[in-house]
Design a protein around this motif. Structure first.
Motif, PDB file in Angstrom:
ATOM      1  N   ASN A 141       0.760  -1.103  -0.177  1.00 17.91           N
ATOM      2  CA  ASN A 141      -0.095   0.089   0.256  1.00 17.91           C
ATOM      3  C   ASN A 141       0.796   1.336  -0.128  1.00 17.91           C
ATOM      4  O   ASN A 141       0.531   2.296   0.819  1.00 17.91           O
ATOM      5  CB  ASN A 141      -0.980   0.003   1.185  1.00 17.91           C
ATOM      6  N   ASP A 142       1.838   1.308  -0.801  1.00 18.12           N
ATOM      7  CA  ASP A 142       2.707   2.422  -1.174  1.00 18.12           C
ATOM      8  C   ASP A 142       3.707   2.497   0.157  1.00 18.12           C
ATOM      9  O   ASP A 142       4.278   3.701   0.542  1.00 18.12           O
ATOM     10  CB  ASP A 142       2.201   3.630  -1.356  1.00 18.12           C
ATOM     11  N   MET A 143       3.647   1.591   1.173  1.00 19.87           N
ATOM     12  CA  MET A 143       4.519   1.676   2.477  1.00 19.87           C
ATOM     13  C   MET A 143       5.862   0.715   2.019  1.00 19.87           C
ATOM     14  O   MET A 143       5.508  -0.365   1.665  1.00 19.87           O
ATOM     15  CB  MET A 143       3.858   1.099   3.488  1.00 19.87           C
ATOM     16  N   PRO A 144       7.014   1.112   2.462  1.00 17.99           N
ATOM     17  CA  PRO A 144       8.129   0.255   2.391  1.00 17.99           C
ATOM     18  C   PRO A 144       8.197  -0.760   3.426  1.00 17.99           C
ATOM     19  O   PRO A 144       8.408  -0.559   4.474  1.00 17.99           O
ATOM     20  CB  PRO A 144       9.134   1.271   2.368  1.00 17.99           C
ATOM     21  N   HIS A 145       7.727  -2.179   3.098  1.00 11.02           N
ATOM     22  CA  HIS A 145       7.865  -3.295   3.798  1.00 11.02           C
ATOM     23  C   HIS A 145       9.020  -3.758   3.656  1.00 11.02           C
ATOM     24  O   HIS A 145       9.415  -4.465   2.989  1.00 11.02           O
ATOM     25  CB  HIS A 145       6.483  -4.093   3.375  1.00 11.02           C
ATOM     26  N   LYS A 146       9.721  -3.851   4.805  1.00  7.50           N
ATOM     27  CA  LYS A 146      11.199  -4.431   4.692  1.00  7.50           C
ATOM     28  C   LYS A 146      10.902  -6.069   5.140  1.00  7.50           C
ATOM     29  O   LYS A 146      10.276  -6.640   6.101  1.00  7.50           O
ATOM     30  CB  LYS A 146      12.147  -3.880   5.876  1.00  7.50           C
ATOM     31  N   GLU A 253       1.506  12.631  13.005  1.00  7.95           N
ATOM     32  CA  GLU A 253       2.573  11.990  12.221  1.00  7.95           C
ATOM     33  C   GLU A 253       2.991  10.783  12.620  1.00  7.95           C
ATOM     34  O   GLU A 253       3.673  10.498  13.118  1.00  7.95           O
ATOM     35  CB  GLU A 253       3.698  13.082  12.551  1.00  7.95           C
ATOM     36  N   ALA A 254       2.404   9.961  11.782  1.00  2.00           N
ATOM     37  CA  ALA A 254       2.487   8.206  12.084  1.00  2.00           C
ATOM     38  C   ALA A 254       2.395   7.802  10.476  1.00  2.00           C
ATOM     39  O   ALA A 254       1.629   8.152   9.727  1.00  2.00           O
ATOM     40  CB  ALA A 254       1.606   7.561  12.982  1.00  2.00           C
ATOM     41  N   ASP A 255       3.368   6.733  10.337  1.00  2.00           N
ATOM     42  CA  ASP A 255       3.414   5.897   9.052  1.00  2.00           C
ATOM     43  C   ASP A 255       2.144   4.940   8.910  1.00  2.00           C
ATOM     44  O   ASP A 255       1.593   4.825   8.214  1.00  2.00           O
ATOM     45  CB  ASP A 255       4.597   5.200   8.708  1.00  2.00           C
ATOM     46  N   ILE A 256       2.035   4.321  10.169  1.00  2.00           N
ATOM     47  CA  ILE A 256       1.053   3.222  10.258  1.00  2.00           C
ATOM     48  C   ILE A 256       0.339   3.411  11.476  1.00  2.00           C
ATOM     49  O   ILE A 256       0.646   3.723  12.626  1.00  2.00           O
ATOM     50  CB  ILE A 256       1.602   1.837  10.344  1.00  2.00           C
ATOM     51  N   VAL A 257      -0.939   3.029  11.659  1.00  2.00           N
ATOM     52  CA  VAL A 257      -1.915   3.015  12.404  1.00  2.00           C
ATOM     53  C   VAL A 257      -2.508   1.616  12.853  1.00  2.00           C
ATOM     54  O   VAL A 257      -2.712   0.917  11.841  1.00  2.00           O
ATOM     55  CB  VAL A 257      -3.040   4.042  12.185  1.00  2.00           C
ATOM     56  N   ILE A 258      -2.351   1.112  14.181  1.00  2.00           N
ATOM     57  CA  ILE A 258      -2.872  -0.165  14.387  1.00  2.00           C
ATOM     58  C   ILE A 258      -3.984   0.086  15.589  1.00  2.00           C
ATOM     59  O   ILE A 258      -3.496   0.873  16.460  1.00  2.00           O
ATOM     60  CB  ILE A 258      -1.760  -0.767  14.818  1.00  2.00           C
ATOM     61  N   VAL A 259      -5.191  -0.369  15.535  1.00  2.00           N
ATOM     62  CA  VAL A 259      -6.249  -0.149  16.293  1.00  2.00           C
ATOM     63  C   VAL A 259      -6.620  -1.287  16.963  1.00  2.00           C
ATOM     64  O   VAL A 259      -6.882  -2.344  16.282  1.00  2.00           O
ATOM     65  CB  VAL A 259      -7.355   0.472  15.637  1.00  2.00           C
ATOM     66  N   ALA A 260      -6.473  -1.557  18.575  1.00  2.00           N
ATOM     67  CA  ALA A 260      -7.337  -2.427  19.036  1.00  2.00           C
ATOM     68  C   ALA A 260      -8.443  -2.342  19.604  1.00  2.00           C
ATOM     69  O   ALA A 260      -8.467  -1.659  20.459  1.00  2.00           O
ATOM     70  CB  ALA A 260      -6.005  -3.281  20.165  1.00  2.00           C
ATOM     71  N   LYS A 286      -5.495   9.738   0.481  1.00  2.00           N
ATOM     72  CA  LYS A 286      -6.119   8.346  -0.013  1.00  2.00           C
ATOM     73  C   LYS A 286      -6.728   8.058   1.380  1.00  2.00           C
ATOM     74  O   LYS A 286      -7.223   8.932   2.330  1.00  2.00           O
ATOM     75  CB  LYS A 286      -4.989   7.466  -0.114  1.00  2.00           C
ATOM     76  N   LYS A 287      -7.182   6.911   1.445  1.00  2.00           N
ATOM     77  CA  LYS A 287      -8.073   6.153   2.564  1.00  2.00           C
ATOM     78  C   LYS A 287      -6.965   6.160   3.663  1.00  2.00           C
ATOM     79  O   LYS A 287      -6.176   5.372   3.431  1.00  2.00           O
ATOM     80  CB  LYS A 287      -8.973   5.073   2.183  1.00  2.00           C
ATOM     81  N   LEU A 288      -7.566   6.516   4.936  1.00  2.00           N
ATOM     82  CA  LEU A 288      -6.639   6.103   6.011  1.00  2.00           C
ATOM     83  C   LEU A 288      -6.495   4.840   6.153  1.00  2.00           C
ATOM     84  O   LEU A 288      -5.346   3.931   6.710  1.00  2.00           O
ATOM     85  CB  LEU A 288      -7.145   6.877   7.261  1.00  2.00           C
ATOM     86  N   MET A 289      -7.628   3.897   5.805  1.00  2.00           N
ATOM     87  CA  MET A 289      -7.425   2.373   6.092  1.00  2.00           C
ATOM     88  C   MET A 289      -6.278   1.930   5.374  1.00  2.00           C
ATOM     89  O   MET A 289      -5.780   0.849   5.684  1.00  2.00           O
ATOM     90  CB  MET A 289      -8.950   1.792   5.613  1.00  2.00           C
ATOM     91  N   GLU A 290      -5.713   2.416   4.205  1.00  2.00           N
ATOM     92  CA  GLU A 290      -4.619   1.994   3.716  1.00  2.00           C
ATOM     93  C   GLU A 290      -3.305   1.549   4.474  1.00  2.00           C
ATOM     94  O   GLU A 290      -2.599   0.762   3.826  1.00  2.00           O
ATOM     95  CB  GLU A 290      -4.441   2.581   2.276  1.00  2.00           C
ATOM     96  N   ARG A 291      -3.370   2.333   5.588  1.00  2.00           N
ATOM     97  CA  ARG A 291      -2.086   2.377   6.208  1.00  2.00           C
ATOM     98  C   ARG A 291      -2.358   2.068   7.759  1.00  2.00           C
ATOM     99  O   ARG A 291      -1.933   2.223   8.757  1.00  2.00           O
ATOM    100  CB  ARG A 291      -1.209   3.481   6.205  1.00  2.00           C
ATOM    101  N   THR A 292      -3.585   1.300   7.846  1.00  2.00           N
ATOM    102  CA  THR A 292      -4.413   0.809   9.025  1.00  2.00           C
ATOM    103  C   THR A 292      -4.385  -0.553   9.402  1.00  2.00           C
ATOM    104  O   THR A 292      -4.929  -1.352   8.316  1.00  2.00           O
ATOM    105  CB  THR A 292      -5.439   1.597   9.295  1.00  2.00           C
ATOM    106  N   THR A 293      -4.378  -1.138  10.467  1.00  2.00           N
ATOM    107  CA  THR A 293      -4.902  -2.417  10.750  1.00  2.00           C
ATOM    108  C   THR A 293      -5.507  -2.301  11.965  1.00  2.00           C
ATOM    109  O   THR A 293      -5.129  -1.541  12.872  1.00  2.00           O
ATOM    110  CB  THR A 293      -3.431  -3.583  10.989  1.00  2.00           C
ATOM    111  N   ILE A 294      -6.791  -3.293  11.905  1.00  2.00           N
ATOM    112  CA  ILE A 294      -7.879  -3.281  12.921  1.00  2.00           C
ATOM    113  C   ILE A 294      -7.761  -4.591  13.544  1.00  2.00           C
ATOM    114  O   ILE A 294      -7.995  -5.455  12.869  1.00  2.00           O
ATOM    115  CB  ILE A 294      -9.113  -2.980  12.474  1.00  2.00           C
ATOM    116  N   ILE A 295      -7.776  -4.727  14.777  1.00  2.00           N
ATOM    117  CA  ILE A 295      -7.825  -5.887  15.513  1.00  2.00           C
ATOM    118  C   ILE A 295      -8.956  -5.752  16.522  1.00  2.00           C
ATOM    119  O   ILE A 295      -9.182  -5.088  17.669  1.00  2.00           O
ATOM    120  CB  ILE A 295      -6.533  -6.209  16.785  1.00  2.00           C
ATOM    121  N   ALA A 296     -10.126  -6.738  16.209  1.00  2.00           N
ATOM    122  CA  ALA A 296     -11.281  -6.445  16.781  1.00  2.00           C
ATOM    123  C   ALA A 296     -11.464  -7.719  17.520  1.00  2.00           C
ATOM    124  O   ALA A 296     -11.269  -8.877  17.316  1.00  2.00           O
ATOM    125  CB  ALA A 296     -12.131  -6.578  15.713  1.00  2.00           C
TER     126      ALA A 296
END
Length: 586
Positions: A141-146, A253-260, A286-296
């Motif tokens: 998602n346009d994020m450099p994944h190492k 100012e964050a590259d990735i958002v993780i929501v629990a 773009k949409k924020l979800m592209e750099r977000t992961t949700i743990i539900a």
């Protein structure tokens, strides 16, 4: 040969298993129920008996059911494809599950094993590498994944072969490493890591010093949080915890958002699923979800899964931090996690602490919060996890054990006020009760003086003093009446109201006011403090009220205007004219 066992006792989600061999703390086992297997985690071992918390409903389980131990701890699968996903607390991909309701024993692969990823090598044959070093990169998602040397590898390895640029599946071998014994070890894009053991692929963990701009004025101006810092938001139901978290996640100012979503009601989690994908990313358009992961993990799911969800989210954050990225992790709400700990502690018949929470609750919370931080990686790059949790104290009681325990661990305290919420003053963060301990750090003070202003912290302290005086004078006016106090009391109160309406309150739904850069915050705060330090002449308290309402209106119009635009400058000129009407020139 793997250890087997039989169910000996069932207490809701706590199952006692008689094992026929060695069992480890936090080991995963499966209880065989009909044609499915129910996952559980060992939380206590007494002799040959293993006490396991089951992540599924234990309805219809019976004494004598078979149990298989895996020899592995509760772990997550790491690799490209985590972003934009909706997982449960065990990292099952919710989008792959069938039907409206989750089925017992249904576990899904968190990653897509068939998708092709464009791989670019970063290491070269002949390099010496250690755990966490970067071997290659794919774009997620346009994020450099190492693609990294697995964290479980100990010692130094020699790169024998690295794949060239091209498209590969996550299970394809992209590098071959040689260990000290000369053995070839193939490496692909997948890693597995236990969620309760921190990922530490870095050299050191220095003190944080860089301001994390959230765009929320009451946080950035009065009680700032740093990159890699920790904070929490306690408050009664309906005071705006979720909206504030949305604002921070969208603007920080964050590259990735993780929501629990830890133990929240199902309808709130559904709102999270429907609203978050619609939020626009102000940084990329773009949409924020592209750099977000949700743990539900909803409140009607077994309590054991609540504990797993927060650890799963933090481990995903540590994984991306090892790539040199800035992670913002939000947990809503850690109170539900603590309640899960309380339920399991009670079922284990452990000695209860305050309000029946475990005696070691402060230690558990502190240990978890300590996994956030700002790190220097092996290659000199930096990464960070900034963690902000919410606490939902019963009845809004901020003296209850979870809030008090979290206070000892988190460095920022953003207390939501029922009174401010009822009066529609949003964000409803109480400026008097809230604090940031980072303002006491000499390193942070030095950073602020260099990047913002040498007098910034002094101005912040002045602002808090004016707010405290305004609160005190309001109480006097409320008791003695408008005409029962000197006019100076009204002036003091209304100066604090200017700060409240212009700095503390913010419109999360206005395109301009929803996010305020620190440069604009400094400009507006300096203007307001200049106003507060001025003397004015009035004949009655009525004149005071009307005059400062005009001033507040002008400032609010400035907040809704682009910074230093023609519209902004016109409102500022009108404001200066209004101020000159009553100011006493010395």
């Amino acid at each position: 040969m793997s250890t087997k066992g039989k169910v000996k006792g069932i207490i809701a989600n706590l199952v006692i298993v008689g094992a026929d061999g060695p069992v480890s703390q936090n080991e995963i086992c499966y209880i065989h129920y009909r044609n499915i297997q129910l996952m559980a985690e060992v939380i206590k071992v007494v002799g040959n008996d293993a006490y396991v918390q089951v992540f599924e409903s234990t309805r219809e389980l019976k004494i004598g059911d078979d149990v298989s131990f895996t020899g592995r701890m509760l772990e997550v699968t790491l690799g490209p494809g985590i972003l934009s996903k909706n997982y449960d607390g065990l990292q099952n991909d919710l989008n792959k599950m069938e039907g409206v309701f989750l089925k017992r024993g249904e576990y899904t692969n968190p990653l897509d094993e068939e998708k092709l990823w464009k791989f670019k090598p970063l290491a070269k044959p002949g390099d010496n590498v250690i755990a966490g070093d970067w071997l290659g990169q794919v774009d997620e998602n346009d994020m450099p994944h190492k693609i990294m040397v697995p964290f479980s590898f100990g010692g130094t390895y020699h790169v024998k072969k690295i794949s060239g640029e091209g498209k590969y599946k996550i299970a394809d071998t992209v590098a071959i490493l040689v260990d000290k014994e000369g053995k070839d070890i193939p490496v692909n894009m997948i890693q597995k890591w236990p969620v309760k053991i921190p990922i530490t692929a870095f050299k050191e963990k220095p003190r944080p010093f860089k301001l994390l701009e959230t765009g929320v004025r009451i946080i950035d101006t009065l009680d700032p949080i740093v990159e890699g810092g920790t904070g929490f938001i306690p408050g009664p139901f309906g005071c705006g915890k979720t909206v504030l978290q949305h604002a921070i996640s969208k603007q920080a100012e964050a590259d990735i958002v993780i929501v629990a979503a830890c133990g929240e009601r199902a309808n709130e989690v559904v709102e999270l699923f429907t609203e978050f994908p619609e939020l626009e990313d102000v940084r990329t358009g773009k949409k924020l979800m592209e750099r977000t992961t949700i743990i539900a993990n909803t409140s009607n799911m077994p309590v054991a899964a609540r504990e797993a969800s927060v650890y799963t989210a933090m481990t995903l954050g540590e994984y991306y931090r090892s790539m040199g990225l800035r992670i913002l992790m939000l947990a809503d709400s850690t109170s539900r996690w603590a309640q899960a700990l309380r339920e399991m502690s009670n079922r284990l018949e452990e000695l209860p602490g305050p309000d029946a929470f475990p005696m070691d609750l402060p230690a558990v919370i502190s240990n978890f919060y300590s996994r956030a931080g700002y790190t220097i990686l092996n290659n000199g790059e930096t990464g960070s996890i900034t963690f902000i949790g919410t606490v939902s104290p019963a009845g809004g009681n901020l003296k209850e054990p979870v809030t008090e325990s979290t206070k000892k661990a988190a460095r920022c305290f953003y207390a939501l006020s029922q009174q401010r919420s009822d009066s529609k003053r949003y964000p409803a963060v109480d400026p008097i009760d809230s604090y940031s301990k980072y303002l006491e750090y000499p390193e942070f003070e030095e950073y602020i003086e260099k990047t913002i202003s040498e007098k910034w912290i002094e101005q912040v302290n002045k602002t808090k003093t004016y707010l405290q005086r305004g609160k005190e004078t309001y109480e006097q006016i409320n008791i003695l009446g408008d005409d029962g106090v000197p006019i100076d009391y009204h002036v003091t109160f209304w100066k604090s109201e200017v700060i409240d309406f212009v700095i503390l309150q913010q419109d999360a739904f206005d395109k301009v006011d929803q996010s305020t850069p620190i440069e604009r915050q400094e400009y507006m705060l300096e203007s307001i403090l200049e106003l507060c330090e001025s003397d004015f002449k009035f004949e009655s308290f009525t004149e005071v009220d009307l005059y400062f309402k005009r001033i507040i209106n002008q400032y609010k119009q400035m907040n809704y205007s682009e910074f230093k635009s023609e519209k902004f400058n016109n409102f500022e000129n009108e404001l200066n004219q209004i101020i000159q009407e009553r100011i006493i020139v010395t």
